[in-house]
Structures are given as C-alpha cells and as structure tokens.
Design a protein around this motif. Structure first.
Motif, PDB file in Angstrom:
ATOM      1  N   LYS A  38       1.083  -0.992  -0.062  1.00 15.00           N
ATOM      2  CA  LYS A  38      -0.182   0.312   0.009  1.00 15.00           C
ATOM      3  C   LYS A  38       0.746   1.260  -0.171  1.00 15.00           C
ATOM      4  O   LYS A  38       0.546   2.174  -0.700  1.00 15.00           O
ATOM      5  CB  LYS A  38      -0.804   0.122   0.956  1.00 15.00           C
ATOM      6  N   GLU A  82       0.326  -8.866   4.050  1.00 15.26           N
ATOM      7  CA  GLU A  82      -1.514  -9.214   2.469  1.00 15.26           C
ATOM      8  C   GLU A  82      -0.631  -9.828   1.889  1.00 15.26           C
ATOM      9  O   GLU A  82      -1.078 -10.502   1.147  1.00 15.26           O
ATOM     10  CB  GLU A  82      -1.998  -8.384   3.383  1.00 15.26           C
ATOM     11  N   ASP A 124     -15.347 -12.281  -3.063  1.00 10.85           N
ATOM     12  CA  ASP A 124     -14.960 -11.292  -3.264  1.00 10.85           C
ATOM     13  C   ASP A 124     -13.676 -11.164  -2.523  1.00 10.85           C
ATOM     14  O   ASP A 124     -13.798 -10.877  -1.565  1.00 10.85           O
ATOM     15  CB  ASP A 124     -16.916 -10.510  -2.700  1.00 10.85           C
ATOM     16  N   GLU A 127     -10.416  -8.112  -1.050  1.00  9.45           N
ATOM     17  CA  GLU A 127     -10.059  -6.511  -1.672  1.00  9.45           C
ATOM     18  C   GLU A 127      -8.601  -7.121  -1.777  1.00  9.45           C
ATOM     19  O   GLU A 127      -7.855  -7.410  -1.960  1.00  9.45           O
ATOM     20  CB  GLU A 127      -9.724  -6.210   0.260  1.00  9.45           C
ATOM     21  N   THR A 128      -8.331  -5.884  -2.573  1.00  2.00           N
ATOM     22  CA  THR A 128      -7.534  -5.596  -3.464  1.00  2.00           C
ATOM     23  C   THR A 128      -6.988  -4.283  -3.460  1.00  2.00           C
ATOM     24  O   THR A 128      -7.719  -3.713  -2.524  1.00  2.00           O
ATOM     25  CB  THR A 128      -7.585  -5.287  -5.006  1.00  2.00           C
ATOM     26  N   GLY A 136      -9.852  -1.580  -5.039  1.00  6.38           N
ATOM     27  CA  GLY A 136     -11.257  -1.950  -4.248  1.00  6.38           C
ATOM     28  C   GLY A 136     -11.355  -3.525  -4.548  1.00  6.38           C
ATOM     29  O   GLY A 136     -10.782  -3.979  -4.284  1.00  6.38           O
ATOM     30  N   LYS A 137     -12.809  -3.418  -4.131  1.00  8.16           N
ATOM     31  CA  LYS A 137     -13.660  -5.081  -4.050  1.00  8.16           C
ATOM     32  C   LYS A 137     -13.352  -5.015  -4.845  1.00  8.16           C
ATOM     33  O   LYS A 137     -14.165  -4.658  -6.490  1.00  8.16           O
ATOM     34  CB  LYS A 137     -14.546  -5.047  -3.045  1.00  8.16           C
TER      35      LYS A 137
END
Length: 337
Positions: free
Chosen positions: A162, A246, A272, A274-275, A278-279
């Motif tokens: 991130k 992660e 589904d 998370e990236t 966004g999801k």
C-alpha cells in the motif's frame, strides 16, 4: 595502576585497520550509550570504549601505546616507563590543564594520563571522534577543520504494498546520535548528555519512494545523517525491505492468498476479495487445487513505464474448525470410496 588493553575493550585484533577500529567503536558506543543502555555498568563501559578509541583512533597515540609491547593483559599491575611518570592533566609539565573539580575531563583513567597527558595538553581531547579542546576556542583561533569522518547513517525501511501503491511520502521515525551542542565550552558536567558528549535525538521525516522501488534498494535522504562538531552532516540511507502481511511483492506483481473450503474447491465458487484497487468478485473454477493461482491483470502495483502489474490470487484450501458430526460422517463416506 592497572594496564588497559584497548584492543580487547574494542574487541579488535592488534593489527586492525583504522576502518575496523572505527566500526567497532561505533557499534559499541551505540550499544552502551547511557541514553540507550540503562544498566549500571553501561556508563563505565561507555567511558572505557571512548578511552580506547581516543588511543587507537589516533595514529600517534596508537604508536606510543603499541611501543609498550603485546605481552600485557588488561588488569595487570602497570608502572609507567621512564619519562612518562609525571605526565597528567594537572598542567605539571607546563601543558594545558584538563581537570575539573578534581576529576579528569571525560573520565580518562590514570593509565591513560600517565601515557598521554602531554599529548592531550598539546592537541586537545578527541572524545568519541569530536575535538572538545578545539571546540572551546573562538572561530579566529580554531584550527583547520579535520578531514570529514563517516557521518552517513544506514537504516532498514519496512514498507508495504500500500505504501508503494499510494505514491505518498512515507513517515520514517528513528533515533540519531549526534554531538551534544550544550556542553560547557571549558569543560564540566553537562546535564543534557550526562557528560558523554553524545546525545540521542528522536527524528521524524517524510520520504518519497522512487517509482521503481525494489527489495534491497537504497533510498538516499541528503543531510539527515549524523552531524559533527563543525556543522557538517552526513546522509541517511534507507534500505528498502518489503514487509507486508497480506501481499507478496515481486516487482509490480502481487500475490495474495484466497481461502476456500474443500467443497468450494471441488464444485467451484465465487469470492469477493479486497485489492489495492478496491473490492472485486472472482470466479474460482471447479476442481481447483490448493496452490493454484488465478492471474488478475492490472490489479498490481504501478509500473515504471505506466500501467499496473498483475495480482495473483493464490488458492489455499482450509478445513473449517466447526464441522458438525454430520459433515464429518460425509467426509468419512467420501474417504471410503
């Protein structure tokens, strides 16, 4: 008085190079600095380390010390050789006095005084790499500045995927050891540094990561290293280390684990996840094995030439911990087939 084995104190061999001696001194000084080490023996150890470096870090003093021979051991009873008995910090030989309230400035031992009292009066005290005698003079009488010492600092910078994706400056907090600027110019105890001449200062800076940052890359931050007595500053080098719970980072590509149950692996499912972008929903095909990866294009990190790398969704089959008795029986029937 007792003989001091300065080589043993710094943990180096008698034939050690100047660079090895400096490196050993810096390592030990950081370890036993009173601002860092609060044990009872730290202060005494720190003084011994500085005294050893005062001798071995100075060519003339080291030569005089080595002339005593290599048969001595630390703690042995020692008598000064002829010609050295009357040297000291009390000005008895016509040299500048280095005593304060009856105590040797810097806490140097009697052994040191007996060998180098004359040299200290003539040259000034080089405590931990800083010339305190010279620092007390006015700018008009100060000697020419010595060659630059190694003032650069290297530290590890832990970053996440991130941090790279956001392209924003990251916050770096660290402690930097610098020369105390509040020591009395004519000697005496300094409450700011505890009389050590070195002060540990907490620092917080913002660092912008390069777009092509990789594991092990060095990021240079100019002027954020250590400072010496003459106002010169070294640079801070941050060695990048990817530390992300992660994602696995490989250049612009990322890998992330996606957990599914055995029935989902056999029958296929939708998940589904998370990236960084966004999801999103992904479709896991039937008969998917643990360890297989689904490549999701353009959902990784920014690439140097534009665009984004890929995200690999790595499948991990997990067994639910709260299985019912009926579910266990079904697994038994499958195992019998």
């Amino acid at each position: 008085m007792e003989y001091k084995d300065y080589y043993e104190i710094l943990g180096v061999k008698r034939g050690a190079s100047d660079a090895e001696i400096k490196s050993a001194y810096r390592k030990l000084a950081r370890k036993y600095h009173p601002d860092v080490n609060k044990t009872k023996e730290a202060e005494s150890k720190f003084k011994d380390i500085n005294e050893a470096y005062e001798v071995l870090g100075d060519k003339q003093k080291r030569q005089r010390y080595d002339s005593l021979g290599s048969n001595w051991q630390g703690g042995q009873s020692y008598t000064p050789p002829p010609g050295f008995e009357n040297f000291g910090f009390d000005g008895g030989q016509g040299f500048q006095s280095f005593s304060f309230n009856g105590e040797n400035l810097g806490g140097f031992s009697d052994f040191f005084s007996s060998l180098f009292g004359d040299m200290m009066g003539a040259q000034g005290m080089n405590f931990g790499g800083y010339d305190f005698a010279d620092a007390g003079r006015s700018s008009r009488t100060r000697r020419q500045q010595p060659p630059s010492e190694d003032l650069d600092v290297t530290k590890t910078l832990n970053i996440t995927a991130k941090d790279i994706f956001d392209r924003k400056p990251v916050t770096v907090k660290y402690n930097n050891m610098e020369r105390c600027t509040k020591c009395p110019p004519n000697g005496g105890y300094c409450s700011n540094c505890g009389g050590t001449g070195i002060k540990t200062e907490p620092k917080t800076i913002k660092v912008k990561l390069p777009p092509d940052v990789t594991e092990g890359k060095k990021v240079r931050v100019k002027g954020e290293g250590q400072a010496d007595a003459y106002g010169r500053k070294g640079d801070l080098y941050l060695v990048v280390h990817f530390k992300d719970s992660e994602y696995e980072i490989d250049g612009a590509d990322l890998t992330k684990e996606v957990e599914i149950t055995p029935p989902e692996a056999v029958l296929g499912t939708k998940k589904d996840i998370e990236t960084l972008h966004g999801k999103i929903g992904i479709k896991i095909p039937p008969k998917t094995s643990s360890g297989q990866a689904l490549r999701l294009k353009g959902l990784g990190l920014p690439q140097k030439g534009g665009g984004y790398g890929n995200l690999n969704a790595k499948i991990k089959i997990v067994i639910p911990k709260n299985l019912t008795d009926k579910q266990i029986e079904l697994y038994k029937k499958l195992a019998e087939q």
